[in-house]
Design a protein around this motif. Structure first.
Motif, PDB file in Angstrom:
ATOM      1  N   LYS A 129       0.852  -1.186   0.000  1.00  0.00           N
ATOM      2  CA  LYS A 129       0.000   0.000   0.000  1.00  0.00           C
ATOM      3  C   LYS A 129       0.892   1.241   0.000  1.00  0.00           C
ATOM      4  O   LYS A 129       1.742   1.394   0.873  1.00  0.00           O
ATOM      5  N   MET A 130       0.692   2.094  -0.983  1.00  0.00           N
ATOM      6  CA  MET A 130       1.439   3.352  -1.027  1.00  0.00           C
ATOM      7  C   MET A 130       0.452   4.504  -1.125  1.00  0.00           C
ATOM      8  O   MET A 130      -0.467   4.484  -1.946  1.00  0.00           O
ATOM      9  N   PHE A 131       0.638   5.498  -0.285  1.00  0.00           N
ATOM     10  CA  PHE A 131      -0.272   6.645  -0.332  1.00  0.00           C
ATOM     11  C   PHE A 131       0.474   7.926  -0.003  1.00  0.00           C
ATOM     12  O   PHE A 131       1.509   7.930   0.673  1.00  0.00           O
ATOM     13  N   GLN A 135      -3.821  16.768  -3.450  1.00  0.00           N
ATOM     14  CA  GLN A 135      -4.542  18.027  -3.239  1.00  0.00           C
ATOM     15  C   GLN A 135      -4.867  18.217  -1.752  1.00  0.00           C
ATOM     16  O   GLN A 135      -5.967  18.623  -1.383  1.00  0.00           O
ATOM     17  N   GLY A 136      -3.887  17.887  -0.921  1.00  0.00           N
ATOM     18  CA  GLY A 136      -4.030  18.112   0.508  1.00  0.00           C
ATOM     19  C   GLY A 136      -4.792  17.044   1.259  1.00  0.00           C
ATOM     20  O   GLY A 136      -4.921  17.106   2.483  1.00  0.00           O
ATOM     21  N   GLN A 137      -5.305  16.039   0.553  1.00  0.00           N
ATOM     22  CA  GLN A 137      -6.102  14.987   1.176  1.00  0.00           C
ATOM     23  C   GLN A 137      -5.365  13.651   1.123  1.00  0.00           C
ATOM     24  O   GLN A 137      -4.589  13.387   0.204  1.00  0.00           O
ATOM     25  N   VAL A 138      -5.644  12.797   2.125  1.00  0.00           N
ATOM     26  CA  VAL A 138      -5.095  11.443   2.158  1.00  0.00           C
ATOM     27  C   VAL A 138      -6.248  10.452   2.115  1.00  0.00           C
ATOM     28  O   VAL A 138      -7.145  10.496   2.962  1.00  0.00           O
ATOM     29  N   SER A 139      -6.250   9.584   1.128  1.00  0.00           N
ATOM     30  CA  SER A 139      -7.309   8.577   0.993  1.00  0.00           C
ATOM     31  C   SER A 139      -6.893   7.272   1.662  1.00  0.00           C
ATOM     32  O   SER A 139      -5.734   6.874   1.598  1.00  0.00           O
ATOM     33  N   ILE A 140      -7.855   6.617   2.290  1.00  0.00           N
ATOM     34  CA  ILE A 140      -7.604   5.364   2.985  1.00  0.00           C
ATOM     35  C   ILE A 140      -7.754   4.190   2.014  1.00  0.00           C
ATOM     36  O   ILE A 140      -8.693   4.153   1.215  1.00  0.00           O
ATOM     37  N   THR A 165       2.995  10.646   3.002  1.00  0.00           N
ATOM     38  CA  THR A 165       2.149  11.805   3.336  1.00  0.00           C
ATOM     39  C   THR A 165       2.963  13.009   3.817  1.00  0.00           C
ATOM     40  O   THR A 165       2.485  14.137   3.757  1.00  0.00           O
ATOM     41  N   GLN A 166       4.182  12.756   4.308  1.00  0.00           N
ATOM     42  CA  GLN A 166       5.020  13.869   4.781  1.00  0.00           C
ATOM     43  C   GLN A 166       6.061  14.292   3.748  1.00  0.00           C
ATOM     44  O   GLN A 166       6.888  15.158   4.015  1.00  0.00           O
ATOM     45  N   VAL A 167       6.015  13.663   2.572  1.00  0.00           N
ATOM     46  CA  VAL A 167       6.989  13.955   1.513  1.00  0.00           C
ATOM     47  C   VAL A 167       6.494  15.127   0.672  1.00  0.00           C
ATOM     48  O   VAL A 167       5.325  15.185   0.293  1.00  0.00           O
ATOM     49  N   GLU A 168       7.415  16.052   0.372  1.00  0.00           N
ATOM     50  CA  GLU A 168       7.017  17.253  -0.374  1.00  0.00           C
ATOM     51  C   GLU A 168       7.611  17.328  -1.772  1.00  0.00           C
ATOM     52  O   GLU A 168       7.229  18.165  -2.564  1.00  0.00           O
ATOM     53  N   ALA A 173      10.611  11.350  -2.250  1.00  0.00           N
ATOM     54  CA  ALA A 173       9.712  10.208  -2.447  1.00  0.00           C
ATOM     55  C   ALA A 173      10.472   9.035  -3.060  1.00  0.00           C
ATOM     56  O   ALA A 173      10.308   7.884  -2.647  1.00  0.00           O
ATOM     57  N   GLN A 174      11.325   9.310  -4.034  1.00  0.00           N
ATOM     58  CA  GLN A 174      12.106   8.251  -4.676  1.00  0.00           C
ATOM     59  C   GLN A 174      12.985   7.523  -3.667  1.00  0.00           C
ATOM     60  O   GLN A 174      13.063   6.294  -3.662  1.00  0.00           O
ATOM     61  N   LYS A 175      13.656   8.275  -2.801  1.00  0.00           N
ATOM     62  CA  LYS A 175      14.531   7.662  -1.803  1.00  0.00           C
ATOM     63  C   LYS A 175      13.748   6.784  -0.838  1.00  0.00           C
ATOM     64  O   LYS A 175      14.181   5.677  -0.491  1.00  0.00           O
ATOM     65  N   GLN A 176      12.557   7.254  -0.423  1.00  0.00           N
ATOM     66  CA  GLN A 176      11.745   6.467   0.508  1.00  0.00           C
ATOM     67  C   GLN A 176      11.216   5.200  -0.160  1.00  0.00           C
ATOM     68  O   GLN A 176      11.173   4.136   0.455  1.00  0.00           O
TER      69      GLN A 176
END
Length: 246
Positions: A129-131, A135-140, A165-168, A173-176
């Motif tokens: 699962k990757m999320f 647009q400022g929202q996080v979907s479950i 969710t904390q990546v800007e 993101a690639q490193k994570q």
């Protein structure tokens, strides 16, 4: 005064067989509630009702001349939660649940339990699962929706979670993603199969596909907004076409 008839006692061996065939879950279509654990305290507790398809008395819901013969027959019994036991016997709704429909509910449920519990270890898949924020929202990504999407396979015990969710930025993101793939997937000598569910920005999703490569046995699932599920459907891509230049 005529003595009121008591409901015939259901033999213990019949009860056991019904519990096994139902998997301990409500057989009312769409419910599937687990009936041996309290929903709040999570403590073991018998919450099951043994409902009659044809009532054990001729004057009861769906009762007929065979009611007494069918009173303890397992083919006439359904394991249900109290809510759906009351629903199918409620005089206001009993016509909505005829014998044939309840028999179909029972048959479908018990066939599914038999099929799923008969699967070997080769049917187990690891869920990725990757999320991220979109647009400022996080979907479950719900566990139930995932389980339904991967049928007839089943999810292995622990999921691989890539939380962005904390990546800007794309580089972070690639490193994570690389760390997660190296730690949980490329170092896995068991050669597991994976089912991938993504609710993240498109560049992140593309990079996860790149990081997995073609050596990892994986299947990606798409979220369909019209049906709010992740199930692939036959003929879903009929609107695509190939246009070749002259």
């Amino acid at each position: 005064m005529e003595e009121k008839k008591k409901r015939p006692a259901i033999p213990e061996n019949v009860k056991r067989e019904l519990w096994i065939k139902s998997g301990g879950r409500c057989e009312f279509r769409g419910c599937n509630k687990y009936l041996y654990k309290d929903g709040v305290t999570k403590q073991p507790r018998n919450l099951a009702n043994i409902a009659h398809i044809v009532s054990w008395t001729p004057t009861g819901p769906r009762g007929n001349q065979n009611s007494e013969k069918l009173a303890t027959d397992i083919s006439n019994l359904m394991l249900t939660c109290s809510e759906h036991n009351n629903l199918i016997d409620d005089p206001r709704y009993v016509e909505m649940y005829p014998v044939e429909l309840l028999q179909q509910y029972k048959r479908e449920h018990e066939e599914r339990i038999y099929r799923v519990t008969g699967m070997g270890q080769e049917y187990g898949v690891r869920i990725i699962k990757m999320f991220s924020k979109i647009q400022g929202q996080v979907s479950i990504i719900g566990d139930k929706a995932v389980s339904e999407a991967i049928m007839p396979y089943y999810p292995l015990e622990s999921d691989i979670i890539i939380d962005l969710t904390q990546v800007e930025d794309v580089t972070s993101a690639q490193k994570q993603i690389e760390r997660a793939v190296d730690l949980h997937i490329k170092s896995n000598s068991n050669e597991e199969s994976y089912s991938v569910f993504i609710m993240a920005k498109i560049p992140y999703a593309c990079y996860l596909g790149y990081a997995l490569g073609n050596k990892v046995k994986s299947v990606s699932h798409q979220f369909f907004r019209d049906t709010q599920d992740w199930k692939w459907r036959d003929g879903e891509f009929g609107h695509f076409y190939v246009s070749k230049p002259k």
